[in-house]
Design an enzyme around this catalytic site. Sequence first.
Site, PDB file in Angstrom:
ATOM      1  N   ASP A  33       0.849  -1.189   0.000  1.00 14.06           N
ATOM      2  CA  ASP A  33       0.000   0.000   0.000  1.00 14.06           C
ATOM      3  C   ASP A  33       0.887   1.242   0.000  1.00 14.06           C
ATOM      4  OD1 ASP A  33      -3.001   0.802   0.436  1.00 14.06           O
ATOM      5  OD2 ASP A  33      -1.833   2.113   1.753  1.00 14.06           O
ATOM      6  N   ASP A  45     -12.111 -18.094  12.833  1.00 11.73           N
ATOM      7  CA  ASP A  45     -12.081 -19.539  13.098  1.00 11.73           C
ATOM      8  C   ASP A  45     -11.498 -20.318  11.918  1.00 11.73           C
ATOM      9  OD1 ASP A  45     -15.771 -19.958  13.001  1.00 11.73           O
ATOM     10  OD2 ASP A  45     -14.355 -19.315  11.458  1.00 11.73           O
ATOM     11  N   HIS A  91      -8.211 -22.484  12.147  1.00 20.12           N
ATOM     12  CA  HIS A  91      -8.299 -23.859  11.648  1.00 20.12           C
ATOM     13  C   HIS A  91      -7.078 -24.192  10.789  1.00 20.12           C
ATOM     14  CE1 HIS A  91     -10.696 -27.390   9.965  1.00 20.12           C
ATOM     15  NE2 HIS A  91      -9.693 -27.271   9.104  1.00 20.12           N
ATOM     16  N   GLU A  92      -6.773 -23.292   9.851  1.00 21.81           N
ATOM     17  CA  GLU A  92      -5.662 -23.561   8.922  1.00 21.81           C
ATOM     18  C   GLU A  92      -4.325 -23.565   9.636  1.00 21.81           C
ATOM     19  OE1 GLU A  92      -8.417 -24.046   5.950  1.00 21.81           O
ATOM     20  OE2 GLU A  92      -6.435 -24.814   6.395  1.00 21.81           O
ATOM     21  N   HIS A 150      -3.643 -26.710  11.514  1.00 21.18           N
ATOM     22  CA  HIS A 150      -3.129 -27.819  10.690  1.00 21.18           C
ATOM     23  C   HIS A 150      -1.596 -27.805  10.709  1.00 21.18           C
ATOM     24  CE1 HIS A 150      -6.638 -29.753   9.138  1.00 21.18           C
ATOM     25  NE2 HIS A 150      -7.076 -28.691   8.450  1.00 21.18           N
ATOM     26  N   TYR A 162      -3.709 -37.529   7.454  1.00 22.83           N
ATOM     27  CA  TYR A 162      -4.941 -36.894   6.978  1.00 22.83           C
ATOM     28  C   TYR A 162      -5.843 -37.891   6.251  1.00 22.83           C
ATOM     29  CZ  TYR A 162      -7.620 -32.661   5.842  1.00 22.83           C
ATOM     30  OH  TYR A 162      -8.581 -31.673   5.765  1.00 22.83           O
ATOM     31  N   GLU A 191      -8.799 -32.921  11.574  1.00 19.87           N
ATOM     32  CA  GLU A 191      -9.844 -31.941  11.280  1.00 19.87           C
ATOM     33  C   GLU A 191     -10.481 -31.389  12.544  1.00 19.87           C
ATOM     34  OE1 GLU A 191     -11.442 -30.123   8.835  1.00 19.87           O
ATOM     35  OE2 GLU A 191      -9.392 -30.516   8.169  1.00 19.87           O
ATOM     36  N   ASP A 232     -19.400 -18.520  19.431  1.00 19.99           N
ATOM     37  CA  ASP A 232     -20.407 -19.529  19.092  1.00 19.99           C
ATOM     38  C   ASP A 232     -19.690 -20.843  18.798  1.00 19.99           C
ATOM     39  OD1 ASP A 232     -20.384 -17.636  16.162  1.00 19.99           O
ATOM     40  OD2 ASP A 232     -19.492 -19.638  16.302  1.00 19.99           O
ATOM     41  N   GLU A 277     -18.932 -19.399   9.996  1.00 22.48           N
ATOM     42  CA  GLU A 277     -20.183 -18.633   9.839  1.00 22.48           C
ATOM     43  C   GLU A 277     -19.951 -17.236   9.268  1.00 22.48           C
ATOM     44  OE1 GLU A 277     -18.828 -19.476  12.652  1.00 22.48           O
ATOM     45  OE2 GLU A 277     -18.522 -17.598  13.756  1.00 22.48           O
ATOM     46  N   THR A 279     -21.883 -18.511   2.910  1.00 23.30           N
ATOM     47  CA  THR A 279     -23.140 -17.946   2.366  1.00 23.30           C
ATOM     48  C   THR A 279     -23.390 -16.524   2.882  1.00 23.30           C
ATOM     49  OG1 THR A 279     -24.436 -18.940   4.143  1.00 23.30           O
ATOM     50  CG2 THR A 279     -24.195 -20.220   2.089  1.00 23.30           C
ATOM     51  N   ASP A 302     -26.279 -19.415   9.259  1.00 19.50           N
ATOM     52  CA  ASP A 302     -25.816 -20.763   8.888  1.00 19.50           C
ATOM     53  C   ASP A 302     -24.302 -20.812   8.926  1.00 19.50           C
ATOM     54  OD1 ASP A 302     -25.938 -20.706   5.225  1.00 19.50           O
ATOM     55  OD2 ASP A 302     -25.212 -19.247   6.691  1.00 19.50           O
ATOM     56  N   ASP A 329     -13.137 -37.792   0.284  1.00 18.78           N
ATOM     57  CA  ASP A 329     -12.652 -36.810   1.265  1.00 18.78           C
ATOM     58  C   ASP A 329     -11.690 -37.454   2.259  1.00 18.78           C
ATOM     59  OD1 ASP A 329     -12.375 -34.308   2.570  1.00 18.78           O
ATOM     60  OD2 ASP A 329     -14.031 -34.771   3.952  1.00 18.78           O
ATOM     61  N   HIS A 387     -13.787 -34.560   6.812  1.00 14.23           N
ATOM     62  CA  HIS A 387     -14.601 -33.385   7.144  1.00 14.23           C
ATOM     63  C   HIS A 387     -16.000 -33.781   7.603  1.00 14.23           C
ATOM     64  CE1 HIS A 387     -11.517 -31.430   4.540  1.00 14.23           C
ATOM     65  NE2 HIS A 387     -11.615 -30.516   5.475  1.00 14.23           N
TER      66      HIS A 387
END
Length: 304
Positions: A60, A141, A145-146, A149, A160, A169, A183, A188, A192, A198, A224, A229
């Site tokens: 920037d 989250d 999560h990543e 790992h 895995y 996982e 939560d 979340e 979507t 959701d 998977d 998952h």
Amino acid sequence: VTDAGTTGYGYGLLDDYKSLNTYYSNGTYYLYDVTKPMNGVIETRTANNGSSLPGNYSVDSNNAWTAYSQAADVDAHAYAGKVYDYYKNTHNRNSFDNNGATIRSTVHYGSNYNNAFWNGSQMVYGDGDGSTFTSLSGALDVVAHELTHAVTERTAGLQYQYQSGALNESFSDVFGYFLDSGDYLMGEDVYTPGVSGDALRSLSNPPQYGQPAHMNDYINTSSDNGGVHTNSGIPNKAAYNTIQSIGKAKAEKIYYRALTVYLTPTSNFSYARAALLQSAADLYGSGSSTYNSVKAAWDAVGVY
Ligand SMILES: O=C(O)[C@H](CCc1ccccc1)CC1(C(=O)N[C@@H](Cc2c[nH]c3ccccc23)C(=O)O)CCCC1
Ligand SMILES: [Zn+2]
């Protein structure tokens, strides 16, 4: 002005203000955080919607990272810093290797890419297609999560696939909760964007999003990587039961100890129960109410 660590600011994907640890050099600001101990660097890059990694540094001109196109960069950088601070302050772990490894994120990966991943060296985030997902670094989250790992890879090394993969996982979802404990939902904030309430997964109610919550409902599949998952719902439910009965502060100590001291690459669900019970015994005593709560949590999901 010589090269230096600087403090900028920007807006994340939810239009939320964030202070940013940046770096100034030769007229340009970089998402390059040099504030961590023992030279632990956190850097954020962009693939500019291509798929070559690691991509170029996010830059920037005036340290005000306010363009909407920069929001994913802002969140990836700020959230990686938060996860670094969590592991250092709560578990005294200095980055994922416990030796100050550089934490690298690349955002704007691919085109309409509805996913994120740890590729063994760095975190990578797609921008989503705007319907199923928005930019996946927009969820703390997901970032936790990543990065978890990476911690798992350097500690238990849970393979895995099948039950060890579902545990891999689950530990990533559980530490996602420890970072973002408002939560019991996973993803979340980025899932979507047009639908509220959701999520990708729920630790409290895995079946709400198609996951089993009991060993009787374990899904035998080869897809998977053996349903990693999906079957993570079972240890996720056990973790929810544990957190509900002993609280987050004790649970995160027990989970971190199990992950870094007892679990191995081929550990299955039953072994994870034993590792968590042993960790509870080590930390709180084998006859303690804490120990008994962990036992009850796993009894309730049918894992002995
Ligand atoms: O880290 C992980 O476990 C997931 C990594 C997925 C991946 C693996 C290998 C190469 C590319 C991508 C990414 C996340 C995940 O749980 N993905 C699931 C759910 C999902 C996200 N986007 C999707 C698109 C299609 C189908 C499923 C999905 C999956 O890949 O199954 C974790 C938190 C949010 C995204
Ligand atoms: Zn994962």
